[in-house]
Design a protein around this motif. Structure first.
Motif, PDB file in Angstrom:
ATOM      1  N   ASN A   7       0.947  -1.062   0.062  1.00 39.90           N
ATOM      2  CA  ASN A   7       0.089  -0.054  -0.078  1.00 39.90           C
ATOM      3  C   ASN A   7       0.829   1.341  -0.059  1.00 39.90           C
ATOM      4  N   ILE A   8       0.172   2.335  -0.234  1.00 38.57           N
ATOM      5  CA  ILE A   8       0.988   3.650  -0.305  1.00 38.57           C
ATOM      6  C   ILE A   8       0.023   4.502   0.288  1.00 38.57           C
ATOM      7  N   THR A   9       0.644   5.688   1.080  1.00 37.44           N
ATOM      8  CA  THR A   9      -0.320   6.613   2.075  1.00 37.44           C
ATOM      9  C   THR A   9       0.214   8.026   1.613  1.00 37.44           C
ATOM     10  N   LEU A  10      -0.672   8.889   1.026  1.00 39.35           N
ATOM     11  CA  LEU A  10      -0.421  10.337   0.859  1.00 39.35           C
ATOM     12  C   LEU A  10      -0.402  11.042   2.418  1.00 39.35           C
ATOM     13  N   LEU A  11       0.938  11.671   2.617  1.00 39.74           N
ATOM     14  CA  LEU A  11       1.030  12.360   3.899  1.00 39.74           C
ATOM     15  C   LEU A  11       0.902  13.806   3.569  1.00 39.74           C
ATOM     16  N   SER A  12       1.216  14.344   2.718  1.00 34.27           N
ATOM     17  CA  SER A  12       0.950  15.824   2.478  1.00 34.27           C
ATOM     18  C   SER A  12       1.055  16.203   1.078  1.00 34.27           C
ATOM     19  N   CYS A  13       0.587  17.309   0.606  1.00 37.75           N
ATOM     20  CA  CYS A  13       0.453  17.946  -0.907  1.00 37.75           C
ATOM     21  C   CYS A  13       0.190  19.311  -0.691  1.00 37.75           C
TER      22      CYS A  13
END
Length: 350
Positions: free
Chosen positions: A129-135
């Motif tokens: 899996n992959i998780t977005l932390l910030s943009c």
């Protein structure tokens, strides 16, 4: 009686004298005509008659036949490679590249996935899996995390965990900022794979023109852009348009995509954070190279018009055949057959 005979004899003598006078006058007239014939014209007439007899001689005909055969042979010697070149041109079009300045460039649609696919069947892969932390949008320092949509991609070989940015099909946004000023910076968390497995660490990145079309699941296997962990990978984007003008490709629509040049810098994270010790961080950023559009035009160098133009030129130069000359030869050839002589046809084509 004597008087009548004498008178008749006199009339006969008069007629004889008159006849002699007429004959003498006729000879005189012929002599006058012969004396008025121009010797130069007479010689010219004789030379012309001699020339016509020689130009239709057997040897001249043989020579002209040999020249015709040689010309036709040279014509076909040109025709065969020209036909091959034309076929190659259809299969292998050439291209030209130009750059067109534009005021703004469409913001790309971005797909980011974990390199590793979950092929367990029960979704038990804990490092896929992959998780977005910030943009962050750099210019205004605004949060853009809400523009990401979690979109797993299912393929025949497994499931890829992915996120899609700017997937607003009805609202195509534009950007007039280039470089770092117009960039988008993201930070991702990817679990480290077990040491005992032969797995990759990082993410793959895809850029698309937001034209409302769906992103194919099999796009995962055609991607060649990868972002390794512990680095911030910056992608410089160049907007590209492909036009197909080659022969037979008039119905192919224009293609749009982004060329990328990437660079890396070290990614520093807070190691005192417990999450930092249990995960791998990946930084992915992108921005526009220039406010321009690279236009690639595919074209056929040796078109059908070029082929027929060269065909007609070589045919006329070597064999002396044109459409008008060919049409004019038909009645001459017809009457040559009717009157059983080829001299008019030979003179016409000579």
């Amino acid at each position: 009686m004597v008087a009548f005979w004498t008178k008749s004899q006199e009339s006969q003598e008069v007629e004889m004298v008159a006849g002699n006078d007429v004959e003498m006058e006729s000879h005189a007239d012929n002599a006058t005509v012969e004396s008025h014939v121009d010797p130069k014209k007479q010689r010219e007439k004789e030379r012309k008659k001699y020339f016509e007899s020689r130009i239709h001689s057997k040897y001249v005909r043989i020579f002209l036949a040999i020249m015709w055969i040689a010309s036709v042979a040279v014509f076909f010697f040109w025709l065969i490679p020209a036909s091959i070149e034309y076929q190659k041109g259809l299969k292998n079009p050439s291209s030209s590249v130009s750059t067109e300045s534009i005021p703004d460039v469409p913001v790309p649609r971005v797909l980011i996935c974990n390199w590793n696919q979950d092929n367990t069947g029960d979704h038990s892969c804990n490092y896929c899996n992959i998780t977005l932390l910030s943009c962050i949008e750099t210019k205004h320092n605004t949060n853009c995390a809400d523009r990401w949509i979690h979109t797993p991609k299912v393929t025949p070989w497994g499931i890829f965990d992915c996120y899609t940015f700017n997937d607003e099909k009805d609202n195509v946004s534009l950007s007039s900022d280039i470089g770092y000023a117009g960039s988008v910076a993201t930070l991702w968390s990817v679990p480290p794979p077990p040491v005992s497995t032969f797995s990759r660490e990082g993410a793959q990145v895809s850029f698309f023109v937001n034209n409302g079309s769906l992103i194919s699941n099999n796009t995962i296997y055609t991607e060649s852009r990868f972002a390794p962990f512990r680095l911030d990978t910056f992608y410089s984007l160049q907007y590209v348009q492909i036009q197909h003008t080659e022969q037979g490709a008039e119905d192919i629509p224009d293609e749009f995509y982004y060329q990328t040049v990437n660079s890396h810098t070290n990614l520093i994270v807070n190691t005192s954070n417990p999450l930092a010790r249990s995960t791998h961080y990946i930084g992915i950023s992108w921005g526009l190279q220039t406010l321009s559009k690279k236009v690639i035009i595919y074209k056929t160098d040796f078109t059908l018009e070029n082929f027929f133009g060269d065909f007609a030129g070589i045919l006329g130069a070597l064999v002396g055949i044109s459409a008008q000359k060919l049409a004019g030869s038909l009645p001459i050839f017809f009457y040559s057959i009717v009157y059983r002589t080829l001299h008019p046809t030979e003179d016409y084509w000579r």
